[in-house]
Write a protein that holds these residues in place. Sequence first.
Motif, PDB file in Angstrom:
ATOM      1  N   LEU A  85      11.776  11.949  -9.273  1.00  0.00           N
ATOM      2  CA  LEU A  85      13.097  11.633  -8.726  1.00  0.00           C
ATOM      3  C   LEU A  85      12.960  10.612  -7.602  1.00  0.00           C
ATOM      4  O   LEU A  85      12.692   9.455  -7.845  1.00  0.00           O
ATOM      5  CB  LEU A  85      13.794  12.919  -8.251  1.00  0.00           C
ATOM      6  N   GLY A  86      13.109  11.046  -6.350  1.00  0.00           N
ATOM      7  CA  GLY A  86      13.074  10.110  -5.236  1.00  0.00           C
ATOM      8  C   GLY A  86      11.702   9.506  -5.010  1.00  0.00           C
ATOM      9  O   GLY A  86      10.677  10.151  -5.243  1.00  0.00           O
ATOM     10  N   LEU A  87      11.670   8.266  -4.544  1.00  0.00           N
ATOM     11  CA  LEU A  87      10.405   7.593  -4.233  1.00  0.00           C
ATOM     12  C   LEU A  87      10.646   6.585  -3.120  1.00  0.00           C
ATOM     13  O   LEU A  87      11.755   6.083  -2.958  1.00  0.00           O
ATOM     14  CB  LEU A  87       9.815   6.908  -5.465  1.00  0.00           C
ATOM     15  N   ARG A  88       9.604   6.305  -2.343  1.00  0.00           N
ATOM     16  CA  ARG A  88       9.701   5.338  -1.259  1.00  0.00           C
ATOM     17  C   ARG A  88       8.367   4.614  -1.103  1.00  0.00           C
ATOM     18  O   ARG A  88       7.296   5.208  -1.274  1.00  0.00           O
ATOM     19  CB  ARG A  88      10.009   6.026   0.084  1.00  0.00           C
ATOM     20  N   PHE A  89       8.445   3.327  -0.774  1.00  0.00           N
ATOM     21  CA  PHE A  89       7.276   2.621  -0.280  1.00  0.00           C
ATOM     22  C   PHE A  89       7.060   3.050   1.171  1.00  0.00           C
ATOM     23  O   PHE A  89       8.001   3.006   1.977  1.00  0.00           O
ATOM     24  CB  PHE A  89       7.479   1.103  -0.341  1.00  0.00           C
ATOM     25  N   TYR A  90       5.846   3.451   1.492  1.00  0.00           N
ATOM     26  CA  TYR A  90       5.558   3.850   2.866  1.00  0.00           C
ATOM     27  C   TYR A  90       5.297   2.600   3.702  1.00  0.00           C
ATOM     28  O   TYR A  90       4.419   1.801   3.380  1.00  0.00           O
ATOM     29  CB  TYR A  90       4.342   4.784   2.924  1.00  0.00           C
ATOM     30  N   GLU A  91       6.050   2.437   4.790  1.00  0.00           N
ATOM     31  CA  GLU A  91       5.942   1.248   5.619  1.00  0.00           C
ATOM     32  C   GLU A  91       5.462   1.541   7.039  1.00  0.00           C
ATOM     33  O   GLU A  91       5.297   0.623   7.844  1.00  0.00           O
ATOM     34  CB  GLU A  91       7.298   0.531   5.694  1.00  0.00           C
ATOM     35  N   GLY A  92       5.241   2.805   7.369  1.00  0.00           N
ATOM     36  CA  GLY A  92       4.908   3.186   8.734  1.00  0.00           C
ATOM     37  C   GLY A  92       3.448   2.996   9.082  1.00  0.00           C
ATOM     38  O   GLY A  92       2.635   2.530   8.282  1.00  0.00           O
ATOM     39  N   ASN A  93       3.115   3.387  10.311  1.00  0.00           N
ATOM     40  CA  ASN A  93       1.742   3.265  10.814  1.00  0.00           C
ATOM     41  C   ASN A  93       1.105   4.606  11.143  1.00  0.00           C
ATOM     42  O   ASN A  93      -0.032   4.651  11.605  1.00  0.00           O
ATOM     43  CB  ASN A  93       1.741   2.386  12.068  1.00  0.00           C
ATOM     44  N   MET A  94       1.814   5.707  10.918  1.00  0.00           N
ATOM     45  CA  MET A  94       1.239   7.019  11.206  1.00  0.00           C
ATOM     46  C   MET A  94       0.168   7.402  10.194  1.00  0.00           C
ATOM     47  O   MET A  94      -0.895   7.910  10.550  1.00  0.00           O
ATOM     48  CB  MET A  94       2.323   8.100  11.229  1.00  0.00           C
ATOM     49  N   PHE A  95       0.423   7.159   8.896  1.00  0.00           N
ATOM     50  CA  PHE A  95      -0.499   7.559   7.847  1.00  0.00           C
ATOM     51  C   PHE A  95      -1.689   6.589   7.782  1.00  0.00           C
ATOM     52  O   PHE A  95      -1.600   5.460   8.275  1.00  0.00           O
ATOM     53  CB  PHE A  95       0.210   7.573   6.490  1.00  0.00           C
ATOM     54  N   PRO A  96      -2.790   6.998   7.163  1.00  0.00           N
ATOM     55  CA  PRO A  96      -3.939   6.091   6.983  1.00  0.00           C
ATOM     56  C   PRO A  96      -3.537   4.813   6.250  1.00  0.00           C
ATOM     57  O   PRO A  96      -2.532   4.768   5.512  1.00  0.00           O
ATOM     58  CB  PRO A  96      -4.908   6.927   6.140  1.00  0.00           C
ATOM     59  N   ALA A  97      -4.329   3.767   6.419  1.00  0.00           N
ATOM     60  CA  ALA A  97      -3.995   2.423   5.938  1.00  0.00           C
ATOM     61  C   ALA A  97      -3.769   2.367   4.434  1.00  0.00           C
ATOM     62  O   ALA A  97      -2.985   1.545   3.951  1.00  0.00           O
ATOM     63  CB  ALA A  97      -5.093   1.449   6.342  1.00  0.00           C
ATOM     64  N   LYS A  98      -4.418   3.229   3.669  1.00  0.00           N
ATOM     65  CA  LYS A  98      -4.295   3.142   2.207  1.00  0.00           C
ATOM     66  C   LYS A  98      -2.871   3.420   1.724  1.00  0.00           C
ATOM     67  O   LYS A  98      -2.488   3.012   0.632  1.00  0.00           O
ATOM     68  CB  LYS A  98      -5.291   4.079   1.528  1.00  0.00           C
ATOM     69  N   TYR A  99      -2.074   4.109   2.525  1.00  0.00           N
ATOM     70  CA  TYR A  99      -0.706   4.440   2.123  1.00  0.00           C
ATOM     71  C   TYR A  99       0.282   3.311   2.409  1.00  0.00           C
ATOM     72  O   TYR A  99       1.376   3.289   1.839  1.00  0.00           O
ATOM     73  CB  TYR A  99      -0.243   5.718   2.829  1.00  0.00           C
ATOM     74  N   LYS A 100      -0.119   2.383   3.263  1.00  0.00           N
ATOM     75  CA  LYS A 100       0.785   1.322   3.690  1.00  0.00           C
ATOM     76  C   LYS A 100       1.225   0.469   2.501  1.00  0.00           C
ATOM     77  O   LYS A 100       0.412   0.002   1.707  1.00  0.00           O
ATOM     78  CB  LYS A 100       0.090   0.448   4.722  1.00  0.00           C
ATOM     79  N   ASN A 101       2.524   0.262   2.358  1.00  0.00           N
ATOM     80  CA  ASN A 101       3.119  -0.564   1.294  1.00  0.00           C
ATOM     81  C   ASN A 101       2.805  -0.051  -0.104  1.00  0.00           C
ATOM     82  O   ASN A 101       2.739  -0.827  -1.061  1.00  0.00           O
ATOM     83  CB  ASN A 101       2.673  -2.020   1.440  1.00  0.00           C
ATOM     84  N   ASN A 102       2.614   1.255  -0.206  1.00  0.00           N
ATOM     85  CA  ASN A 102       2.447   1.899  -1.507  1.00  0.00           C
ATOM     86  C   ASN A 102       3.451   3.038  -1.646  1.00  0.00           C
ATOM     87  O   ASN A 102       4.147   3.394  -0.694  1.00  0.00           O
ATOM     88  CB  ASN A 102       1.011   2.399  -1.677  1.00  0.00           C
ATOM     89  N   ILE A 103       3.532   3.616  -2.844  1.00  0.00           N
ATOM     90  CA  ILE A 103       4.639   4.506  -3.194  1.00  0.00           C
ATOM     91  C   ILE A 103       4.235   5.976  -3.095  1.00  0.00           C
ATOM     92  O   ILE A 103       3.145   6.364  -3.511  1.00  0.00           O
ATOM     93  CB  ILE A 103       5.125   4.211  -4.629  1.00  0.00           C
ATOM     94  N   ILE A 104       5.158   6.781  -2.576  1.00  0.00           N
ATOM     95  CA  ILE A 104       5.073   8.238  -2.671  1.00  0.00           C
ATOM     96  C   ILE A 104       6.284   8.700  -3.466  1.00  0.00           C
ATOM     97  O   ILE A 104       7.423   8.315  -3.183  1.00  0.00           O
ATOM     98  CB  ILE A 104       5.029   8.903  -1.290  1.00  0.00           C
ATOM     99  N   LYS A 122      10.987  22.719  -5.146  1.00  0.00           N
ATOM    100  CA  LYS A 122      11.039  21.535  -6.009  1.00  0.00           C
ATOM    101  C   LYS A 122      11.398  20.311  -5.164  1.00  0.00           C
ATOM    102  O   LYS A 122      12.558  20.155  -4.754  1.00  0.00           O
ATOM    103  CB  LYS A 122      12.065  21.733  -7.138  1.00  0.00           C
ATOM    104  N   PRO A 123      10.443  19.420  -4.913  1.00  0.00           N
ATOM    105  CA  PRO A 123      10.735  18.209  -4.134  1.00  0.00           C
ATOM    106  C   PRO A 123      11.748  17.315  -4.844  1.00  0.00           C
ATOM    107  O   PRO A 123      11.694  17.147  -6.062  1.00  0.00           O
ATOM    108  CB  PRO A 123       9.363  17.521  -4.030  1.00  0.00           C
ATOM    109  N   VAL A 124      12.654  16.723  -4.064  1.00  0.00           N
ATOM    110  CA  VAL A 124      13.718  15.900  -4.637  1.00  0.00           C
ATOM    111  C   VAL A 124      13.668  14.466  -4.126  1.00  0.00           C
ATOM    112  O   VAL A 124      13.564  13.520  -4.892  1.00  0.00           O
ATOM    113  CB  VAL A 124      15.110  16.498  -4.337  1.00  0.00           C
ATOM    114  N   ASP A 125      13.768  14.281  -2.824  1.00  0.00           N
ATOM    115  CA  ASP A 125      13.861  12.939  -2.263  1.00  0.00           C
ATOM    116  C   ASP A 125      12.902  12.791  -1.096  1.00  0.00           C
ATOM    117  O   ASP A 125      12.478  13.778  -0.489  1.00  0.00           O
ATOM    118  CB  ASP A 125      15.298  12.648  -1.811  1.00  0.00           C
TER     119      ASP A 125
END
Length: 380
Positions: free
Chosen positions: A281-300, A351-354
Amino acid sequence: MFYSLFILCLVSFWSCDSKAQSKQNNEYEALLERINLPEGFEISYYATNVIDARSLARTEDGKTVFVSNRRRKNVYALTDTNGDMVADKVDTILTGWNSPNGIAYRNGDLYVAEINRIHRFPSIMENLSDPKSEVIYDQYPTDGHHGWKFIAFGPDGKLYVPVGAPCNVCDKEEENPVYATITRMDPDGSNMEIYAKGVRNSVGFTWNPKTNNMWFTDNGRDLMGDDIPACELNFAPKAGMHFGFPYWHQGDIPDKEFGKKYPRDKFTEPAYKFEPHSAPLGLRFYEGNMFPAKYKNNIIVAQHGSWDRTPDAGHIGYQLRFVQIENDKVVKSEIFADGWLDTENNKGWGKPVDIMEMPDGSILVSDDVNHCIYRITYKK
């Protein structure tokens, strides 16, 4: 004597109420221990007792989060008044509407999508105590089947609105070209047009912050078996693309009834295939700086979980998935969070949604079965 008994009963009532609340809180906290995350990540509650929590949107500063639900027919504003990243104030924006699943926030206005109409609440934060809306578009089909909507504003400033197929699988393109599409319109509801076709039921889309190109999830048809077809992650960098429904499923499986109508190469195949019936269902490109670098500009991605797999096959999904993108291609995928599925009893307790990123780089995840909104953080 009577007064003493009254006080005793009152104290007893408060004590029982407090114990019940404490028990509920303990049960909520115990559930968090079942969720598995990569090392260094932590999960907590942003809000509990949010019945059927679905789509998420927020104000620019993140102090107020809007949450919808389609079955309870409500939209709420949850406010963190003291800055502890836990919502402590609730305002009801609307109630009793027709599956108001889709919500979006832009330039101070809140947009809400019913099945056939799009509403705008101007200057919503200035009118929380007495919100007023205006209909900006009301020409969508009224079908309830896949009629609830996820909505979001794209980098082009347009509001994107999906129109699901009014069936498990059917060919309605000639009857009404807007079925099984993603549409878009100007913020005032004008200039509605079809952006993508052949989309059975998308309940989430996002845009790559580096390229402004769209990615969206699509739920595959039912009743073809436990292991086909796959649910899809699709890449839609331009208007006019067709993603196969109802003629071809997961890009390479012809539909038994409609597959002979067009050749496979007429359609765009998925960029990535999720597990069959896992309901992304919901998805986002991660744009923040809290998470490790591998998550930057990628999708969850939130995978809501299956409902129609046989008991022997077992349920699947009920998790968050990380998808790594390079040059507009999926190069890697792995589970980011799971544990919402009780595999021993083959039942999902959540059940995760968004998914929505907060200004500090944490992410919020809505859950319409555990009736809450989680907050996921990372500590180095």
